[in-house]
Design an enzyme around this catalytic site. Structure first.
Site, mmCIF file in Angstrom:
data_model
loop_
_atom_site.group_PDB
_atom_site.id
_atom_site.type_symbol
_atom_site.label_atom_id
_atom_site.label_comp_id
_atom_site.label_asym_id
_atom_site.label_seq_id
_atom_site.Cartn_x
_atom_site.Cartn_y
_atom_site.Cartn_z
ATOM 1 N N PHE A 121 -42.367 87.440 -30.762
ATOM 2 C CA PHE A 121 -42.585 87.115 -29.354
ATOM 3 C C PHE A 121 -42.610 88.413 -28.560
ATOM 4 C CE2 PHE A 121 -41.863 83.170 -26.598
ATOM 5 C CZ PHE A 121 -42.634 82.345 -27.394
ATOM 6 N N GLN A 235 -40.329 84.917 -12.457
ATOM 7 C CA GLN A 235 -41.269 85.193 -13.538
ATOM 8 C C GLN A 235 -42.506 84.318 -13.445
ATOM 9 O OE1 GLN A 235 -40.520 84.186 -17.982
ATOM 10 N NE2 GLN A 235 -40.445 86.412 -17.836
ATOM 11 N N HIS A 237 -45.298 83.336 -15.745
ATOM 12 C CA HIS A 237 -45.661 83.383 -17.161
ATOM 13 C C HIS A 237 -47.139 83.744 -17.242
ATOM 14 C CE1 HIS A 237 -46.356 82.148 -21.289
ATOM 15 N NE2 HIS A 237 -45.065 81.944 -21.455
ATOM 16 N N LEU A 251 -47.916 75.133 -19.117
ATOM 17 C CA LEU A 251 -47.629 76.281 -19.969
ATOM 18 C C LEU A 251 -48.439 76.309 -21.267
ATOM 19 C CD1 LEU A 251 -45.692 78.693 -20.036
ATOM 20 C CD2 LEU A 251 -44.132 77.294 -21.380
ATOM 21 N N GLU A 254 -46.220 81.451 -25.489
ATOM 22 C CA GLU A 254 -46.351 82.832 -25.937
ATOM 23 C C GLU A 254 -46.499 82.890 -27.458
ATOM 24 O OE1 GLU A 254 -43.522 85.127 -23.832
ATOM 25 O OE2 GLU A 254 -43.613 86.829 -25.188
ATOM 26 N N ARG A 310 -43.421 89.745 -20.435
ATOM 27 C CA ARG A 310 -44.279 88.842 -19.659
ATOM 28 C C ARG A 310 -44.741 89.414 -18.314
ATOM 29 N NH1 ARG A 310 -40.979 83.191 -20.790
ATOM 30 N NH2 ARG A 310 -41.855 82.836 -22.861
ATOM 31 N N HIS A 376 -42.924 80.293 -13.486
ATOM 32 C CA HIS A 376 -42.294 79.765 -14.686
ATOM 33 C C HIS A 376 -40.771 79.765 -14.651
ATOM 34 C CE1 HIS A 376 -42.021 78.667 -18.861
ATOM 35 N NE2 HIS A 376 -41.482 79.804 -19.229
ATOM 36 N N ARG A 411 -37.355 88.166 -17.717
ATOM 37 C CA ARG A 411 -36.789 87.573 -18.928
ATOM 38 C C ARG A 411 -37.780 87.663 -20.087
ATOM 39 N NH1 ARG A 411 -37.402 82.811 -21.379
ATOM 40 N NH2 ARG A 411 -38.387 81.648 -19.688
#
Lengths: 604, 256
Positions: A121, A235, A237, A251, A254, A310, A376, A411
């Protein structure tokens, strides 16, 4: 005072996603009388949407991995604004929390030798995310839900909490709310209250968040005198769906990029190679060939730039679209079809396959997806003590997205599910310790309850007020336009003015129908928290005159080392309540011990 | 110009009926989008449940044109022309409009004994992917309760509910029964909770939005195991111990 249903517990937990369930399990296992309260049915909280996995340095795929590497990745991902102690505890304890889930019945995907499989990730140096295809959140919530139910926890489903209640000494001592299915009010007294209420994303137009993410916990903590920190750190995304318009924001995991998917612009270029920040240059591949070698063997090349944190990827996509190189519907292309076989794609990403097939008519095994940034997650939240989850007012605890500090200004993917488990448990322990040590029965002010109830019912008595959905929609448009992924000082000032107007309008709503399962009325009770958290985000964004992580200022495009030393703390002067002014003050970050600082020096 | 008609059931436990709402269609919309537009304009008090809007949480189950569907995964442009009827799930008591009282399911969930593994060996549990895939299939369940809604045993027979867990919990029993690490025997309970009443019409399998083969992969194997246990407890014990081999054999049979 009107007679309403009331309950007394040692610990009440508000929110039943991963953090709330884990906190309640801890409190019940300690033998404390525990209530778990949630706005939706049990098992439907936003945790269920998490797709990619839970980050934990178990070393099942790369033996080199350990908690120090995970800690370092987390801090660098958060641009060093994180509460270092939270990041340390998180990295150390996440593997045990994953194994605990397995012992409670979770069925993670396996390695060839039968251990829990881990996937790559963004921002994680090694393959680290324990997962179940692309439905890890469902596995996590169902496992915790089944555990909690088997322990006989009292669950208050579809119960919306309006306010926390404090005793005469300012200790949080209960809460008041209503049952959505009946519209009847209910109050709780408790020795300790754990907030696990999730995020704030419903204040933006394009969001991956559900109707529940209205910032109730953030707002109620503030109204009760607790500090919030880093609320500007939101955040976006990088990969949400952009088309059809009706599903914009949903969403796209990722995991698509972790499993080999790449981002391309309208010219077919893998544009991320042009957006590698200095901080990540040494560990990022310079060519497509090098990046492609890395997927099979992390020692044969450096990481592809698609797997940068991100915030970096979201800003890059934004720049490509603004530069006229976007896809037909205003995103960019996410291509896994040309890189992995249809069988692999369907096995590794089954819900992405169905989501695009059914909602967009796109077969992701044959064509590229169109994606763009979507609101997100909020990194900011209730200021807590890392070890116990204690907020800055006694009796109050927070864990999960509603708590601030763990993720700094950005994050990493996969660090949320692990956060829920590690700090859900810790907040449950902290609240239990506090409840056991608290002397006397908690008392609340009956007159205050009456006022809260009367306020919440006011929309029924207004003859001609505004539809709350119109106000919500205007708020979402405004936050998207003025407090979105790229911000500037003048727009933030405008946003704050408009938030004042919206608050006045929210006080003049009217509602038709009765109290039984009335979404319009329910929305009027969500609007105060949505407006409060939106104001907090705008205030933090106005005062942080730099760009860092999830906060980007067009007028201050660089990170400022001085701002890198501070949290922005938001609080209301005593007795502020829902209408109160919010004060923003810079306060120094916690000082990291030297042995951890060494991890950030050359050679690590 | 209005070009779609939504015929939405409005009412409460005392009764109700369909009301028509005329709207203009928008590209790519799902049924839930249109319901939300009605809420935001004509009827802010129109009750419906939803959360994720992406087919992952199982909140927005309703009967669309008479068939149980997730409203968030039902594209308007794939429904036949003419009015679209949206009604609440029929097997559960009405709360209001499209919202039903699904507490039956949460009460049944309490009757399932927890997963109960032996303590982990040194170095932790090991399981092979092939041995957990059947369990993973059942754990895809998003608890939309549409399988319960269409099950004949309770859809038209309220009196069966106390003694019938329904397809959602038969897959839960099967999941635990087939879990490589679980030590409980759940077949007695599955029997008590009505496994035998299922007459394998496969309606549950047909409506499952996660495409779980409820009847073939959970209910029928569980029925077989219950029968086996009644005839031969020694064989059951042997199979429990040699679970790996049994499952692998089943996999082979499935493929054959």
């Amino acid at each position: 005072m009107a007679e309403i249903e009331s309950h007394d517990y040692d610990v009440i937990v508000i929110g039943a996603g991963g953090a709330g369930l884990r906190a309640a399990i801890e409190s019940v296992s300690r033998g404390l009388r525990t209530a778990l309260i949630c706005k939706s049915l049990l098992g439907k909280a936003h945790t269920v949407m998490a797709e990619g996995g839970v980050a934990a340095a178990m070393g099942n795929v790369y033996e080199e991995d350990n908690w120090k590497v995970h800690f370092r990745d987390t801090m660098r991902g958060g641009k060093m604004l994180n509460n270092w102690r939270m990041a340390e505890l998180h990295a150390q304890e996440a593997p045990d929390r994953v194994l605990e889930l397995e012992a409670w019945g979770a069925l993670f995907d396996r390695t060839k030798d039968g251990k829990i499989l881990q996937r790559d990730f963004g921002g994680h140096r090694y393959a680290r995310l324990a997962h179940v295809g692309d439905r890890t959140g469902l596995e996590l919530i169902r496992t915790l839900q089944q555990r909690a139910v088997s322990m006989g926890i009292d669950v208050f489903m579809e119960c919306k909490i309006l306010r926390l209640l404090s005793d005469s000494e300012g200790r949080v001592s209960g809460a008041v709310g209503y049952w959505r299915p009946t519209g009847e009010f209910v109050s709780f007294t408790a020795k300790a209250v754990v907030l696990a209420s999730g995020g704030v994303g419903k204040s933006w137009k394009y969001t991956s968040n559900s109707w529940e993410s209205t910032g109730d916990g953030h707002a109620m903590a503030l109204w009760s005198g607790a500090d919030l920190i880093d609320m500007e750190a939101v955040q976006f995304h990088p990969t949400g769906m952009v088309w059809p318009l009706s599903v914009r924001g949903i969403l796209v995991t990722e995991g698509v990029r972790g499993d080999g998917g790449v981002l391309r612009n309208s010219e077919g270029e893998r544009f991320m190679f042009g957006y590698v920040a200095d901080m990540f240059r040494a560990e990022t591949a310079e060519s497509e060939e090098e990046a492609d070698r890395w997927y099979d063997d992390h020692t044969a090349g450096r990481r592809p730039p698609e797997l940068l944190p991100r915030d970096e990827v979201a800003r890059s996509i934004n720049s490509e679209v603004k530069g006229g190189r976007g896809s037909p519907h205003g995103g960019v292309f996410l291509d896994i079809a040309s890189r992995r076989s249809p069988e692999v794609i369907r096995r590794r990403l089954p819900s992405m396959y169905h989501q695009f097939m059914e909602l967009a008519g796109v077969d992701i095994t044959r064509e590229a997806m169109e994606v763009g940034p979507t609101c997100h997650y909020i990194m900011g939240g209730v200021r807590v003590d890392a070890d116990t989850g204690a907020a800055t007012v006694p009796g109050l605890f927070a864990a999960g997205e509603v708590a601030g500090g763990m993720h700094g200004s950005n994050r990493l993917g996969g660090n949320s599910l692990s956060d829920l488990l590690v700090f859900g448990r810790r907040a449950g322990m902290g609240a239990s310790d506090y409840a056991e040590g608290r002397l006397g029965d908690p008392s609340v002010d009956a007159a205050e309850i009456d006022t809260i109830i009367a306020d919440s019912l006011a929309p029924f008595t207004r003859e001609s007020g505004e539809n709350p959905y119109t106000i919500q929609s205007d708020l979402q448009e405004m936050m998207q336009a003025l407090v979105g992924i790229i911000r500037t000082g003048s727009e933030l000032d405008t946003a704050l003015e408009k938030l004042g107007e919206l608050r006045e309008r929210a006080e003049r709503t009217s509602i038709k129908g009765g109290r039984i399962y009335n979404p319009g009325w329910n929305l009027t009770t969500d609007l105060p928290s949505m407006l409060t958290v939106s104001r907090c985000v705008a205030l933090g964004a106005r005062d942080r005159k730099e760009s860092r992580g999830g906060h980007t200022r067009d007028d201050f495009p660089k990170a400022d080392p001085e701002f890198g030393k501070i949290n922005l703390v938001l609080r209301q002067p005593a007795g502020g309540g829902v209408e109160g002014d919010i004060k923003v003050s810079p306060e120094p970050l916690l000082e990291m011990p030297d042995e951890l600082k060494e991890l950030f020096e050359e050679g690590h | 110009m209005a070009d779609i008609t939504m015929r939405v059931w409005r009412g409460d436990p005392g009764g109700g009926g369909f009301e028509d709402y005329e709207l203009q269609s928008q590209e790519g919309e799902v049924v839930l989008d249109v319901i939300h537009r009605i809420q935001a304009t004509d009827a802010p008090d129109l009750a419906c449940r939803w959360n994720c809007k992406a087919g992952k949480c199982g909140s927005c189950s309703a009967e669309v044109n008479g068939k149980p569907r997730l409203m968030c995964m039902t594209r308007m442009d794939q429904l036949p022309e003419g009015p679209v009827t949206v009604a609440p799930m029929r097997a559960f008591p009405i709360i209001r409009d499209l919202v039903t009282d699904v507490s039956f399911n949460f009460e049944m969930a309490k009757k399932v004994p927890a997963f109960d593994p032996a303590p982990p060996p040194e170095g932790g549990y090991r399981m092979q992917q092939i041995d957990i895939e059947r369990g993973q299939e059942f754990r895809k369940c998003i608890e939309c309760f549409m399988c319960q809604d269409v099950c004949h045993v309770i859809r038209d027979h309220e009196e069966n509910k106390p003694n019938y867990a329904g397809p959602r919990f038969f897959i839960r029993f099967a999941e635990l029964e087939m879990h490589p690490l679980d030590t409980n025997d759940r077949r007695e309970l599955a029997k008590e909770l009505g496994l035998g009443m299922c007459n394998i019409t496969k309606c549950c399998t047909e409506v499952c939005p996660e495409h779980i083969k409820i009847t073939d992969n959970a209910i029928i194997p569980m029925k077989e195991r219950v029968v086996d246990a009644q005839y031969d407890p020694v064989a059951w014990l042997g199979r429990k111990i040699l679970r790996r081999h049994k499952l692998t054999a089943e996999e082979a049979a499935d493929r054959g």
